[in-house]
Write an enzyme that holds these catalytic residues in place. Sequence first.
Site, PDB file in Angstrom:
ATOM      1  N   TYR A 121     -11.759  -8.568   6.424  1.00 16.86           N
ATOM      2  CA  TYR A 121     -10.509  -8.457   5.946  1.00 16.86           C
ATOM      3  C   TYR A 121     -10.953  -9.966   5.321  1.00 16.86           C
ATOM      4  CZ  TYR A 121      -9.852  -3.776   5.037  1.00 16.86           C
ATOM      5  OH  TYR A 121     -10.091  -2.226   4.973  1.00 16.86           O
TER       6      TYR A 121
ATOM      7  N   CYS B 238       8.816  -8.567  14.901  1.00 17.13           N
ATOM      8  CA  CYS B 238       9.090  -8.736  16.404  1.00 17.13           C
ATOM      9  C   CYS B 238       8.001  -9.399  18.126  1.00 17.13           C
ATOM     10  CB  CYS B 238       8.298  -7.193  16.603  1.00 17.13           C
ATOM     11  SG  CYS B 238       7.116  -7.259  16.125  1.00 17.13           S
TER      12      CYS B 238
ATOM     13  N   ASN C 100     -14.531   2.565 -19.693  1.00 15.16           N
ATOM     14  CA  ASN C 100     -15.002   2.693 -17.750  1.00 15.16           C
ATOM     15  C   ASN C 100     -16.748   2.137 -18.604  1.00 15.16           C
ATOM     16  OD1 ASN C 100     -14.692   3.058 -15.042  1.00 15.16           O
ATOM     17  ND2 ASN C 100     -13.444   4.912 -16.172  1.00 15.16           N
TER      18      ASN C 100
ATOM     19  N   GLN D 101      -5.700   0.361  -8.104  1.00 19.45           N
ATOM     20  CA  GLN D 101      -6.314   0.219  -6.719  1.00 19.45           C
ATOM     21  C   GLN D 101      -6.890  -1.216  -5.960  1.00 19.45           C
ATOM     22  OE1 GLN D 101      -8.909   3.361  -8.453  1.00 19.45           O
ATOM     23  NE2 GLN D 101      -7.998   4.975  -7.156  1.00 19.45           N
TER      24      GLN D 101
ATOM     25  N   GLY E 259     -11.957   1.230 -15.913  1.00 17.85           N
ATOM     26  CA  GLY E 259     -12.447   0.703 -14.009  1.00 17.85           C
ATOM     27  C   GLY E 259     -12.335   1.756 -12.839  1.00 17.85           C
TER      28      GLY E 259
ATOM     29  N   SER F 230     -13.156   6.458 -11.218  1.00 19.60           N
ATOM     30  CA  SER F 230     -14.206   6.881 -11.826  1.00 19.60           C
ATOM     31  C   SER F 230     -12.860   8.265 -12.002  1.00 19.60           C
ATOM     32  CB  SER F 230     -14.513   7.454 -10.605  1.00 19.60           C
ATOM     33  OG  SER F 230     -13.807   7.626  -9.456  1.00 19.60           O
TER      34      SER F 230
ATOM     35  N   HIS G   7      -3.317   0.438  -2.950  1.00 20.42           N
ATOM     36  CA  HIS G   7      -3.606   0.185  -1.785  1.00 20.42           C
ATOM     37  C   HIS G   7      -3.561  -0.787  -0.987  1.00 20.42           C
ATOM     38  CE1 HIS G   7      -7.483   3.403  -3.440  1.00 20.42           C
ATOM     39  NE2 HIS G   7      -6.349   3.784  -3.165  1.00 20.42           N
TER      40      HIS G   7
HETATM   41 ZN   LIG Z   1       6.295  -6.567  13.544  1.00 16.25          ZN
END
Ligand SMILES: [Zn+2]
Length: 223
Positions: free
Chosen positions: A52, A135, A194, A87, A171, A173, A105
């Site tokens: 990522y 936290c 598309n 998405q 864009g 499917s 997403h």
């Molecule tokens: Zn946290």
Amino acid sequence: MKIAILTGAGLSAESGLGTFRDKGGIWTKYDLTQVATPEGFAADPALVHEFYNARRANCVESEPNAAHFALGELQSDSAHEVTIITQNIDDLHERGGAKDVIHMHGQLLRALCANCGERWDAPIIMTPTDLCPRCSAPQTRPDVVWFGEIPYAMETIQQKVSESDLFVAIGTSATVYPAAGLVQLARGETRELNLAPTDAAGAFDSGRYGPATSIVPEWVQSL
Ligand SMILES: [Zn+2]
């Protein structure tokens, strides 16, 4: 007119953002079950962050294209009530002028604490030792929806699509759940824009085919 627009990878492809579904693409060296599932993250968070981090860098370097700008204008300037559902996990809609985008997403540029659910702007480089600002657990992850997880805001999305006078898939499917279910929910007119007719083309009332940077601005102009 109420317009609900669902966008997918085909919209950002011309901005240089490939997906791991692209054959020969830059992400194919990664195994999806390792980098895009909760189990993969539990097994090797460093690998998931590496994946990522690379995608985030790719996103930051890319620019919105004519299709993003056309949709941004449509949402901000037109008399229509336009809901943009994407998405895509990039921020090209926002940089293309869209003010309100539902990221079903998640987003590359956001971080999520797997321990407490806190969300914040992701640093460009995330690591397994990053601490949650709320936290302090070292369980920070990209705020993206992985395989086996439920997409965000599905109730709102379903409501927007079912109430729309026009539902347009761009864009994407729309053959894969949950996107596939959305065209079935639409009670108004449906259309796909598309590169080429998809397997789901028969589910739409009409379609227009070609590169998103051509057909999306043309379609927006025609409204
Ligand atoms: Zn946290």
